[in-house]
Design an enzyme around this catalytic site. Structure first.
Site, short mmCIF file in Angstrom:
data_model
loop_
_atom_site.label_atom_id
_atom_site.label_comp_id
_atom_site.label_asym_id
_atom_site.label_seq_id
_atom_site.Cartn_x
_atom_site.Cartn_y
_atom_site.Cartn_z
N CYS A 105 8.62 -0.10 0.27
CA CYS A 105 7.79 -1.05 0.99
C CYS A 105 6.74 -0.45 1.91
O CYS A 105 6.97 -0.24 3.08
CB CYS A 105 8.68 -2.00 1.76
SG CYS A 105 7.94 -3.59 1.85
N CYS A 109 7.20 -7.72 -0.82
CA CYS A 109 6.54 -7.12 0.33
C CYS A 109 5.03 -7.27 0.10
O CYS A 109 4.49 -6.71 -0.84
CB CYS A 109 6.95 -5.65 0.42
SG CYS A 109 6.11 -4.76 1.71
N CYS A 142 1.06 6.97 8.77
CA CYS A 142 0.87 5.92 7.77
C CYS A 142 -0.34 6.21 6.89
O CYS A 142 -1.46 6.38 7.40
CB CYS A 142 0.70 4.60 8.49
SG CYS A 142 0.20 3.26 7.42
N CYS A 172 -6.27 -0.58 7.18
CA CYS A 172 -5.77 -1.05 8.47
C CYS A 172 -6.54 -0.38 9.59
O CYS A 172 -6.98 0.75 9.46
CB CYS A 172 -4.28 -0.71 8.59
SG CYS A 172 -3.51 -1.39 10.08
N GLU A 223 -1.50 -3.47 -2.48
CA GLU A 223 -0.26 -3.45 -3.25
C GLU A 223 0.69 -4.53 -2.79
O GLU A 223 0.74 -4.88 -1.62
CB GLU A 223 0.42 -2.09 -3.07
CG GLU A 223 -0.37 -0.97 -3.67
CD GLU A 223 -0.21 0.33 -2.92
OE1 GLU A 223 -0.68 1.35 -3.43
OE2 GLU A 223 0.38 0.33 -1.83
N CYS A 252 -1.93 4.23 12.83
CA CYS A 252 -0.65 4.92 13.07
C CYS A 252 -0.68 6.23 12.28
O CYS A 252 -1.01 6.25 11.10
CB CYS A 252 0.53 4.06 12.61
SG CYS A 252 0.55 2.44 13.38
FE1 SF4 Z 1 -1.50 -0.31 10.01
FE2 SF4 Z 1 0.00 1.54 8.89
FE3 SF4 Z 1 0.19 1.12 11.51
FE4 SF4 Z 1 1.11 -0.73 9.77
S1 SF4 Z 1 1.91 1.35 10.09
S2 SF4 Z 1 -0.13 -1.10 11.60
S3 SF4 Z 1 -0.41 -0.51 8.09
S4 SF4 Z 1 -1.63 1.90 10.41
#
Ligand code: SF4
Length: 339
Positions: free
Chosen positions: A329, A104, A118, A111, A91, A115
């Protein structure tokens, strides 16, 4: 499969020109077509000979990806969906403000960083974007000509794909590219230390760091990256650079109810950042499924901000944008921050 021209430097385009029998100066012409006129096909590069264009097209293509979906928020924020790597989507979110239109952008499909707050992290990793994929997010949207700023804050950790991100920044800021000032570009990272040093050495763009907790042991609960590169080390590195002039550093701090919003946490932040020319952006958390922490109340966030301010740290509570399309974002992908 054809090689994509988007993202190539004039020098690389010159080599390609020579390879297909075009004169060397065609490299510069191709850069103009790609980055100033932003054509979508080699056929449109009309000052190259017809035969040259045909030979070029046998092995190369512009490589601009078109969005397959767009959602528009009541506040004007727009979320574009781009196909990448054959089976994944990323996106790009365009956020209009008074004088600005900020994009953004995503740098990876999914990823690796994991995290816990997320949604992108939960998707796992589905590959790096190359510079053509990233630049397509700039060039193929309705607002392409009107963009004023960008943040690498979409899906993925940009410093985990530094080569493609660096190349993108080069196109954005080079005279032969979009000729943007580095002040218009901000890269947001969770703190991939070795690449962060490269970023700080090799670019003059702004930096945003996802901090979220000043205490290493607690930060590690939600951010596995902390095990590899501690926030203490990240801040120590940042202190070696000059942020008193044009270049700025900010720290993103998503406030989770009763996890990181106590006076002790505010004092920890003050201690960690004392004396550093920076700003802390406090971000309201949007609850996600199967996650133990909720949204901190407005009064708690204000009290947290006030304590930081009293401790000498510039802090602001950031407004969320595009909540109706979950486009704040990365929050549609559940990540770093609202602008
Ligand atoms: Fe990856 Fe999400 Fe952590 Fe950003 S917040 S580094 S996109 S896991």
């Amino acid at each position: 499969m054809k090689t994509r021209l988007l993202g190539k430097t004039p020098e690389e385009l010159k080599q390609i020109a020579l390879e297909v029998g075009l004169p060397a100066f065609a490299g510069k012409q191709m850069a103009q077509w790609l980055y100033q006129k932003r054509v979508r096909s080699i056929a449109e590069m009309t000052n190259l000979s017809k035969q040259g264009r045909e030979v070029l097209s046998e092995r190369y293509e512009v490589g601009m990806v078109q969005p397959v979906d767009v959602q528009v928020s009541a506040d004007g924020t727009k979320k574009y969906l781009f196909p990448v790597n054959a089976s994944a989507f990323v996106e790009a979110v365009m956020i209009p403000e008074q004088e600005r239109k900020t994009l953004c952008v995503s740098s990876q499909a999914g990823c690796k960083m994991g995290c816990k707050f997320c949604m992108t992290g939960r998707q796992g990793f589905h590959g790096n974007l190359d510079a053509a994929d990233i630049l397509s997010q700039f060039f193929a949207i309705d607002e392409a000509a009107a963009l004023t700023n960008t943040v690498f804050m979409g899906m993925g950790e940009p410093l985990d794909n530094w080569d493609a991100v660096k190349r993108t920044i080069e196109v954005l800021t080079a005279d032969w590219g979009l000729a943007w000032s580095p002040k218009r570009v901000t890269l947001s990272t969770i703190g991939v230390l070795p690449k962060l040093k490269q970023y700080l050495d090799e670019s003059r763009c702004h930096l945003a760091v996802s901090l979220h907790n000043p205490f290493p042991a607690q930060r590690e609960e939600l951010m596995p990256v902390q095990k590899a590169w501690s926030i203490t080390e990240v801040v120590r590195l940042i202190r070696q650079y000059d942020f008193s002039g044009q270049r700025r550093v900010s720290f993103e701090y998503t406030v989770f109810d009763s996890w990181n919003d106590s006076p002790r946490h505010a004092d920890g932040l003050i201690h960690l950042l004392r004396g550093l020319e920076c700003r802390v952006n406090l971000i309201r958390f949007h609850k996600i499924p199967d996650f133990p922490y909720g949204t901190a109340s407005a009064s708690k966030m204000e009290a947290f901000r006030d304590r930081l301010t009293e401790g000498g740290i510039t802090a602001t509570i950031r407004a969320s944008r595009g909540e109706d399309i979950l486009a704040a974002c990365g929050l549609l992908a559940g990540k770093h921050a609202a602008l």
